[in-house]
Design an enzyme around this catalytic site. Structure first.
Site, PDB file in Angstrom:
ATOM      1  N   ASP A   1     129.535  44.054  33.220  1.00  0.00           N
ATOM      2  CA  ASP A   1     128.954  44.365  34.522  1.00  0.00           C
ATOM      3  C   ASP A   1     127.483  43.951  34.602  1.00  0.00           C
ATOM      4  OD1 ASP A   1     131.374  45.546  35.060  1.00  0.00           O
ATOM      5  OD2 ASP A   1     130.555  47.523  35.529  1.00  0.00           O
TER       6      ASP A   1
ATOM      7  N   HIS B   1     130.958  43.339  41.743  1.00  0.00           N
ATOM      8  CA  HIS B   1     130.396  44.631  41.351  1.00  0.00           C
ATOM      9  C   HIS B   1     129.629  45.250  42.518  1.00  0.00           C
ATOM     10  CE1 HIS B   1     129.196  47.760  38.695  1.00  0.00           C
ATOM     11  NE2 HIS B   1     127.988  47.317  38.409  1.00  0.00           N
TER      12      HIS B   1
ATOM     13  N   HIS C   1     122.684  47.258  43.600  1.00  0.00           N
ATOM     14  CA  HIS C   1     123.300  48.223  42.691  1.00  0.00           C
ATOM     15  C   HIS C   1     122.953  49.637  43.155  1.00  0.00           C
ATOM     16  CE1 HIS C   1     124.361  50.068  38.780  1.00  0.00           C
ATOM     17  NE2 HIS C   1     125.033  48.955  38.548  1.00  0.00           N
TER      18      HIS C   1
ATOM     19  N   HIS D   1     128.128  45.556  29.260  1.00  0.00           N
ATOM     20  CA  HIS D   1     127.141  45.004  30.196  1.00  0.00           C
ATOM     21  C   HIS D   1     126.431  43.815  29.555  1.00  0.00           C
ATOM     22  CE1 HIS D   1     127.804  49.143  31.520  1.00  0.00           C
ATOM     23  NE2 HIS D   1     127.401  48.771  32.724  1.00  0.00           N
TER      24      HIS D   1
END
Length: 233
Positions: free
Chosen positions: A50, A101, A105, A196
């Protein structure tokens, strides 16, 4: 009497709104809501990354995967793809998959369905334009869905995806050893592993520990007679 009833109604609405956010922590919630937590009919392990692309982390991870002949899926952040579109294209050129994603964020519990879709559409466009690969899967920031955003994901035709194992590699105290242990100890066919390849939204330099953990993770997977696979479409 009306006051308590209104309060109970508000509480129930809040629980319904936030209920899907418990999926990563409470077994059974994700499958009950139709969220992909693992690939039960898969014969391998799906490594997923991610938050990228990242100018150092993504190439480091790609190099380890190349050296080991491993396959992975990268859930990208649109705002990072806009900064480094060539890296998104490089992931696909190396034989991996890219998925959505986010654009920015953010915690989906704080977004309306319309705000979420505006963000997701911008992220989708950035990823597809840079990579040439169509989006099929969506994983939310922090692994948190709300009821309305989960409905919006399905309405858009995307599959909601979380994970069955994670390395907690975003944490400041994580080490390569702890990441490898959490990610691969007892790994089974069908597991979806969360890692990640970037540190934009996590502990600074965390990608270095993830890259260092990848070889032992891959060795453990291979030692169990398994292989790495991209998430099936």
């Amino acid at each position: 009497m009306i006051g308590p009833l209104l309060g109970a109604g508000a509480t129930a609405a809040a629980v319904l709104h936030a209920g899907p956010a418990l999926a990563p922590a409470l077994p059974g919630i994700g499958p009950a809501l139709g969220i992909e937590m693992r690939q039960n009919d898969a014969d391998g392990v799906a490594l997923t990354f991610d938050d990228g692309p990242h100018p150092q982390g993504t190439p480091a991870v790609l190099e380890v995967l190349r050296a080991q002949g491993a396959t992975a899926t990268f859930f990208l952040a649109g705002e990072q793809v806009e900064r480094r579109p060539a890296l998104a294209a490089e992931i696909v050129a190396a034989g991996h998959r890219v998925e959505l994603h986010c654009h920015r964020h953010r915690n989906l519990l704080r977004l309306t369905a319309r705000e979420f879709l505006d963000d997701a559409e911008r992220g989708r466009a950035a990823i597809e334009d840079a990579s040439g690969q169509a989006i099929a899967d969506y994983r939310p920031p922090y692994g948190i869905f709300s009821a309305s955003t989960l409905r919006a994901v399905r309405g858009r035709g995307w599959r909601p995806v979380l994970w069955s194992r994670w390395g907690r590699d975003w944490a400041r105290r994580a080490s390569a050893e702890s990441i490898a242990r959490r990610s691969s100890s007892g790994v089974q066919p069908g597991d979806i592993v969360l890692l990640h390849d970037a540190d934009y939204y996590s502990a600074r330099g965390s990608w270095m520990r993830t890259a260092a953990a990848l070889p032992p993770i891959l060795e453990e997977i291979e030692g169990r007679g398994l292989r790495t696979v991209a998430l099936r479409r």
